[in-house]
Design a protein around this motif. Structure first.
Motif, PDB file in Angstrom:
ATOM      1  N   THR A 283       0.814  -1.125  -0.451  1.00 50.20           N
ATOM      2  CA  THR A 283      -0.131  -0.051   0.009  1.00 50.20           C
ATOM      3  C   THR A 283       0.632   1.109  -0.014  1.00 50.20           C
ATOM      4  N   PRO A 284       0.528   2.044  -0.794  1.00 52.96           N
ATOM      5  CA  PRO A 284       1.472   3.655  -0.720  1.00 52.96           C
ATOM      6  C   PRO A 284       1.047   4.498   0.063  1.00 52.96           C
ATOM      7  N   GLN A 285       1.926   5.792   0.266  1.00 50.24           N
ATOM      8  CA  GLN A 285       2.120   6.570   1.366  1.00 50.24           C
ATOM      9  C   GLN A 285       2.046   7.809   0.854  1.00 50.24           C
ATOM     10  N   THR A 286       1.233   8.636   0.949  1.00 53.00           N
ATOM     11  CA  THR A 286       1.166  10.070   1.211  1.00 53.00           C
ATOM     12  C   THR A 286       1.960  10.419   0.557  1.00 53.00           C
TER      13      THR A 286
ATOM     14  N   GLU B 201       4.028  14.431   8.139  1.00 58.74           N
ATOM     15  CA  GLU B 201       3.496  15.327   6.650  1.00 58.74           C
ATOM     16  C   GLU B 201       2.656  14.267   5.962  1.00 58.74           C
ATOM     17  N   GLY B 202       2.691  12.701   6.325  1.00 55.09           N
ATOM     18  CA  GLY B 202       1.861  11.310   5.592  1.00 55.09           C
ATOM     19  C   GLY B 202       1.726  10.990   6.036  1.00 55.09           C
ATOM     20  N   ILE B 203       0.676   9.995   5.868  1.00 53.16           N
ATOM     21  CA  ILE B 203      -0.603   9.204   6.068  1.00 53.16           C
ATOM     22  C   ILE B 203      -0.913   7.634   5.336  1.00 53.16           C
ATOM     23  N   HIS B 204      -0.450   6.564   6.163  1.00 54.99           N
ATOM     24  CA  HIS B 204      -0.370   5.290   5.305  1.00 54.99           C
ATOM     25  C   HIS B 204      -0.734   4.484   6.021  1.00 54.99           C
ATOM     26  N   ALA B 205      -1.285   3.176   4.875  1.00 55.65           N
ATOM     27  CA  ALA B 205      -1.942   2.148   6.255  1.00 55.65           C
ATOM     28  C   ALA B 205      -0.795   0.738   6.452  1.00 55.65           C
ATOM     29  N   THR B 208      -2.421  -3.711   6.955  1.00 56.52           N
ATOM     30  CA  THR B 208      -3.732  -3.875   6.632  1.00 56.52           C
ATOM     31  C   THR B 208      -4.556  -5.210   6.527  1.00 56.52           C
TER      32      THR B 208
END
Lengths: 348, 348, 348, 348
Positions: A283-286, B201-205, B208
């Motif tokens: 899964t990707p990260q922003t 400054e970001g977000i990730h799963a 999962t």
């Protein structure tokens, strides 16, 4: 493409999407900025409002009323929602338009009225507008005079679900989109809810079940599956300047596997320069798309049988706004689609 | 409750949950800290490792091997997962235990082995352990000698869904839990993924469809509805020291309305000091519980017919760990349940 | 101190310092809040404006015009600068006042006019005001009716330098104060410069050489050394909700050593409950005082001969505003000085 | 400059400066990356370690021992301090080097030993090394084979003070440099002090009076004024991935005014593409150079007579490391100095 540069204007240049357009166009070799408007800051140099770009030579910002439309071939319209319809309707015919507002995104006037509380003021013009999700509507964009640039939230989810709905791989009536967004989507106008001390170190849901991007998403997904769609769209605001991550929970149709979902997305986006499908299960990260025009997406198996999860990210100011706007300009003008947009993500 | 204070020990005091226990117990009038262990930092004063609490008089940290168990009536065990079973099994009978690790949370040894990759090393002891989600298991906790303090993620979702599953208001086979967490849940040991520059400054799963808190959640929900449950649990890591927000998407049973969901939660938690159900349609923010033992939850109608959204928040280090641990201690010792926990949230 | 609680009002309760006063007073056993004013939010419950405190029973907010002064014994005045002089001058004599605005901090009307651009509107009242830096002016505060609570920036530096200037250990004409502040000092009114996206992940100087706290610092240091002082005061805004760190660069008088500086500070603050001098060479972190009333300071040798560095930190909303205000109230009312303020710092 | 691209290697490619070199070189038209080493991650694709750059075609990372030096014309050496001297000393003569470590920055072996605690292992090589602060040593860099790329902290302060010391406008014996830095300067190796929860929402001084960049600054300033210099250099760590801001407090020589300082800096940097002197009295923000190779500086009058303040900013990973390294490569190879570096700052 000749040596004569396309003359470009930006209406509403003093907001974040305006600054982002300038940043991108600064290295766009086939265009030059000849007009900048900003009603409240008319008369001020752009570099005073955005000092990080003060070294770029630009026209002084003026009010829209002062604009000489003969100086532009194409405008980016980054005005607030609701103020744009009349401005665009009043432009001379030779001016092409990429509109970054929401004013022309909903093609059904009744839906527009339901969500924006007023009659649409340019319903005739609406009929010739093309919806500018480049990867999905490229052929129409090539011939468009006015393109409605998609909203930030609707972009990744339409990219992820359109191939799956078209291929009947997932059910349309059971779509949950849990979105997490940075704050620049709310613009640069000071509001209590976007103050640093109100945003840092926390997260909250907002507009749950009633955000204005829901009908835009539903419109796009309906185009993909050929019938009306109602989705759960739940945005959250988090401490991040740029970026949107969407966790999309869907139910697969009978016999479809998560691997089929992966394959369908890989196939659809194999040749797209700005969409990347990660290896199955990743899964990707922003932060991995920050400052760039990329959309990354990853597919993960759900523990619940028959379900699958797709996680997609973008930079809301680039692919979710100004980057896609330039991408659409390139398509409209017959330029290479990636021109000016080969900007690497900035990490960390 | 007499004037003699309960003597309390903290095993694994040099982690974030250890510091948080000290912060809370500093104002707990019926107990005193008589033992602190931290194997790698044995011999060092606690205030050197956590300077924000350097003004509190505390015993010097020692190794577990050096501990004199006759000096404690109750211990909080904040050791890493997997190392705790033997330590607790080896304690003298007079010592009560609140275990903050995952070692005794899963009551089925097969499930434990599946998720932790090893046989449970204290299966006999497991049989007498009580699961410490205070609001749901209070009566059993009163008589327990060893309490397994719940994981941070499983706490809000079990609180929100237990009344709904018990009341047959929602379907158990269609539960999606999209969780957003701060980084202290990952502990204080340096890892690349929790470095500032990797998180800001970001977000990730992550994890999962396969996070170790999924079976704990499923166990709790199965208790509530009387049959096996499989959930979609999708955690995300975001820039926030403390806090968890869970967006819980569920399908209502026939004839149930969102208002019924609201009423059921309000009724269940009306007298609970640490659980607050917000007015219908209002959702909570993590920053509004920071530093406190509260769980806040809000119910929102979904656009998709038959569905409802519940958003719940907690501070993962307080109600999700050390605060609930002290709450459990209070219950085990017959003290007022809120003692030491009447700490206001810190905002902004 | 009897069982009858002191009745307390907060004027301007809807700002951050108002919220912080409520948070602290919620556990202050000798007082009760009987009046809350907030002109723009009159009629609204406090818990709607600050949901993190919604569980506390409080009077509804009213406008100042509606206030019944007979219901209060003491008020905290957290109104904007410039609006406070007339309000306080108009209060009945029985009401004691702790003023958190800047309106009564400068005791020379000419200096006030120079920095605030207007005549001081209550010059007679100014003469009876006492400056409320508790540790330095405790005896006067005991007898005061109106206390001017110090500014956030002036508090740590006056604490650090007063003993050194009084003892002639440092030169008064060569003081450089490089301050780094979080954003809550700028209040809760929306401004572009305090938006999340403008503050996160960066730092900048502001008001360099001309910040309004400079004359307040100079006034305090002049009291300490008996003659006029001009300082370099350079504040910086950084991504942090709460906290101020001041790096103070001073030149020692002949024969003074850094160790003498350390000894002088240790001696002066040995019995102070809220000021801690760290071991020689150790410097403090803002996060170690977050949410608490502490000031921490550390002394470090400079590489430049004859110079020394003192680093001091506080939480600007607590010791820099509402915490010191309650501390002053305690002193004015003859209550234990630490009442309500024994709140541990929140870290991480 | 022919069409044949320069073959470039990066030693230590898996750190932040390595990633930044790849990001910049991806758009450098006269070079291509032919070698990447990363001892602990040998055998792994670069895009796995830095997914934000996974779309770029790059050689697989290998260990240094495996490197075939015939495949490179120039290497960037981003190895940890202390490990670099022997590696560079062992390279074949045809390989040019830009060394980003500290190993060759101090030209006096005694100073090196004092600060790094060991004899310099390549003292002969040191004699031919050129110090790579491009704007100050451009002519020497043109002819250099090995360039020692400056440290992040020393770059802005040397730029700001060199013209002033050369012009005898400020005193060399009274220089205070209060620096605020983001965390990427500490690298990507996990350490407790750079964990998110330890860094967010706070600031602290570190290495006060004893940071290893102090002797490098003093060396450069001594070159400027022709005699030994001792400075106060006080760095602070703050929540920011990228960026350094330096507040430089200096005493002017007799008769010099702040306006003279402004004029001297403007004159010196008038033709420099990467250094911008802001209008008098305006100070820069770190976020306005993020991701770019710019240094911005501003001059402000001090309230203390005879003193002046200069505030300078850079992105520590670009002008403070990889950007300046590419700038030096361009100079060494006779390429246009700005090639590959015309990257706009990313704000917000």
């Amino acid at each position: 493409m000749s040596d004569v540069k396309v003359k470009v204007g930006i209406l509403g240049a003093s907001g974040y999407t305006g600054a982002e357009l300038v940043r991108i166009l600064a290295h766009h070799e086939a265009s030059e900025i000849t007009l900048l408007t900003a009603d409240r800051r008319a008369g001020r140099p752009f570099g005073e409002v955005f000092p990080h770009l003060a070294h770029i030579k630009l026209p002084t910002m003026i009010s829209i009323a002062e604009a000489d439309w003969s100086t532009v071939d194409l405008i980016f319209c980054a005005l607030p929602h609701g103020t744009t319809q009349e401005v665009i309707a009043g432009l001379p015919e030779h001016v092409k338009v990429v509109d970054l507002s929401a004013d022309f995104r909903l093609f059904d006037p009744a839906t527009y009225k339901e969500w924006y509380g007023a009659e649409h003021a340019a319903q005739d013009l609406q009929k010739e507008v093309v919806y500018g999700l480049t990867e999905l509507h490229r052929e129409k964009i090539k011939k468009a005079r006015v393109v409605a640039n998609p909203g930030c939230y609707p972009t990744p989810v339409q990219l992820a679900l359109t191939p799956l709905l078209e291929g009947k791989l997932v059910h349309a009536e059971d779509i949950i989109i849990d979105a997490k967004s940075g704050v620049t989507g709310a613009g640069r106008s000071p509001k209590e809810m976007t103050l640093y001390a109100e945003v840092t170190e926390g997260i909250h849901a907002y507009g749950t079940g009633g955000h204005r991007h829901a009908p835009e998403i539903e419109q796009g997904l309906a185009w993909a599956c050929g019938s009306d769609v109602v989705v759960n769209f739940s945005p959250h605001l988090m401490p991040m300047s740029r970026g949107i991550l969407e966790s999309i929970y869907v139910k697969m149709t009978n016999g479809t596997t998560a691997e089929d979902i992966q394959a369908a997305l890989e196939k659809r986006f194999a040749d797209e320069p700005f969409v990347r499908v990660l290896p199955f299960g990743v899964t990707p990260q922003t932060r991995h798309v920050r400052g760039s025009n990329y959309v990354l997406m990853g597919v993960v198996k759900d523990r619940v049988p028959g379900r699958v999860i797709i996680v997609a990210v973008e930079d809301n100011l680039v692919k979710g706004a100004s980057g896609q706007a330039v991408q659409n300009m390139n398509v409209m003008l017959g330029l290479p689609e990636t021109m000016g947009l080969e900007i690497e993500p900035l990490f960390p």
